[in-house]
Every structure is written in C-alpha cells, then in structure tokens.
Write an enzyme that holds these catalytic residues in place. Structure first.
Site, PDB file in Angstrom:
ATOM      1  N   ASP A  14       0.874  -1.168   0.000  1.00 18.80           N
ATOM      2  CA  ASP A  14       0.000   0.000   0.000  1.00 18.80           C
ATOM      3  C   ASP A  14       0.920   1.229   0.000  1.00 18.80           C
ATOM      4  OD1 ASP A  14      -2.235   1.761   0.637  1.00 18.80           O
ATOM      5  OD2 ASP A  14      -1.391   1.802   2.667  1.00 18.80           O
ATOM      6  N   ASP A  16      -0.126   5.178   0.946  1.00 16.57           N
ATOM      7  CA  ASP A  16      -0.329   6.178   2.005  1.00 16.57           C
ATOM      8  C   ASP A  16      -0.407   5.521   3.374  1.00 16.57           C
ATOM      9  OD1 ASP A  16      -0.475   8.565   0.380  1.00 16.57           O
ATOM     10  OD2 ASP A  16      -2.341   7.728  -0.406  1.00 16.57           O
ATOM     11  N   GLU A  59     -13.896  11.087  -3.350  1.00 17.90           N
ATOM     12  CA  GLU A  59     -14.967  10.454  -2.569  1.00 17.90           C
ATOM     13  C   GLU A  59     -15.022  11.061  -1.165  1.00 17.90           C
ATOM     14  OE1 GLU A  59     -12.636   9.011  -4.357  1.00 17.90           O
ATOM     15  OE2 GLU A  59     -13.593   7.628  -5.753  1.00 17.90           O
TER      16      GLU A  59
END
Ligand code: XBP
Ligand code: MG
Length: 234
Positions: A14, A16, A59
């Site tokens: 991943d 962040d 989002e």
C-alpha cells in the site's frame, strides 16, 4: 530481514501510511485547495481521522459535503474533480519541498526482496502520479521501474475496501493471492487484500492506529522492528 518475507513470490505495498506517513501532506494539500477555491472548509486532524474511513480524495470530499452539510450551493462532480486536480498538484509540490521519507524498514525490505528475486507490487487508492512523486522523491528517479505492477485508485472501478486494486495487481503479477504478501496500514486496506486471499501484514500509521486489524497475519509497529518472534511465526 526475517526469513518470513522470503516465503512469498511477491510483496505488494500500500502507499499512504505504509510506504510513508503521507496523510499529513494530503491533509495540507486539501486545506490549501479549499482556501484557493474560497471555501471555508478546514480539515483538522481529528476530523481527518474520521474522514479517512472514506478512501479516495474525491470520494472523501463528497462524503464531507454530504455528512457535514457544509455547503448550501450545489457542488457538482466536476467541481470536485477540478478541486482534486489542484489538490494533486499541491500534493506533489509539498512532497518535493518537504522531503517526505519512507517509513523505517521499507527501503531495506524493497532492496532485500529485489536481491531475492521476488516480484514487487503497489496497490493503492491514491493516483499513479502521487505514487510516482513519492517513489522518485524517496528512492530516486527510476524507482517505479523496481515495481512489476502498480495499480492506482482511478484505474479500477471500486476503491478499497473493495478488492479491485489487489485483483488487478495479482493479474499483472501473474500470481495467486496466497503466493503474495500485502503490507498495509489500514482496515480498508486489510479488507481489500483479504478478499483476494492475500495474507496481510499491518504496520499501523498515525491515522489508523485505532483501526480493527482482526484477520491480519500480524500487526507490527514498523518493518524495522520485525523479528520472527514478534511475528509469532518463527
Ligand atoms: C489512502 C487514501 C487516499 C489519500 C488521498 O490510500 O485514502 O485517498 O488519502 O489520495 P492508500 P487521493 O493508503 O490506499 O494508498 O486524494 O489521491 O485520492
Ligand atoms: Mg494506506
């Protein structure tokens, strides 16, 4: 680096919170964007911890408008896209100025995996440009070439916690879930990878320290402090 990592054919990272503590850079970029567009919004860190439960910057902004009813005027999807483009530019500029560094043990694990001939992947919610900005500012200009598969949030239909980024990463790597290890910092990331059968090692980050990590292979403070004993698999 413990033998544990050598059991897998690929490591999928991943971005962040896992490769680096980037969320303060994202938060600053969001707030500077709101200022630039004349909005009175300010994402303080306690609020941002809540907002991070919604993945993806666009989002997250939409959720903020809906959940906090902050804007009487209609904010269209195009408005949000425009603000997000500005935010992405600011993010890269702040990153370049601030010299964000990788979390402990990340560079060493990447080097060790390459030396072992393992494949490397990235499965992230953020954009490809942000991944490239982080990798080049920390590992050098050719850093993306060290990765066999990079899948970013806008390149799939659904962002984490949906499994889409990991499904695509597995396709690009040509591997099954159980042959890989995902390294994540959040519950959303854990849920995303787990749905594809990839075991998940968690290194909690500043903003995800209170997340529920049930189902992870192990939860460790950071990759530099890992020992076979702390993984409980030695
Ligand atoms: C974390 C995220 C991202 C960033 C913002 O992604 O949720 O949305 O906060 O990025 P991950 P964008 O940990 O999966 O890398 O504004 O570019 O969407
Ligand atoms: Mg993360």
């Amino acid at each position: 680096m413990p033998e544990f990592f050598g059991r897998f054919r690929a490591l999928i990272f991943d971005v962040d919170g896992t490769l680096a503590e980037t969320e303060e850079v994202h938060r600053r970029a969001f707030n500077e964007t709101f200022d630039h567009f004349g909005l009175q919004w300010k994402w303080e860190s306690a609020l941002y911890r809540e907002l991070l439960k919604v993945t993806g910057g666009k989002e997250r902004m939409r959720h903020f408008i809906d959940a906090y009813a902050v804007e009487d005027a209609v904010v269209t999807d195009e408005d949000i896209s425009q603000m997000h483009r500005f935010k992405t530019e600011r993010y890269a500029q702040i990153l370049a100025q601030s010299g964000c560094c990788l979390r402990p043990g990340i560079a060493e694990l990447i080097a060790a995996a390459r030396a072992r001939g393992q494949k490397l992947g990235i499965a992230t919610t953020t954009s490809r440009g942000n991944v490239e900005a982080l990798l080049s500012s920390t590992l050098g200009p050719d850093a993306t070439k060290q990765f066999d598969a990079i899948v970013a949030g806008d390149e799939v239909a659904r962002k984490k916690p949906a499994p889409d980024v990991y499904i695509k990463a597995l396709e690009l790597l040509g591997l099954s879930g159980h042959e890989c290890l995902a390294i994540e910092d959040s519950r959303n990331g854990l849920l995303s990878a787990s749905q594809t059968g990839i075991p998940v090692l968690i290194t909690p980050s500043h903003y995800t320290s209170d997340d529920d990590f049930a189902g992870a292979v192990a939860v460790v403070k950071n990759l530099a402090e890992i020992g076979e004993t702390s993984l409980g698999i030695g």
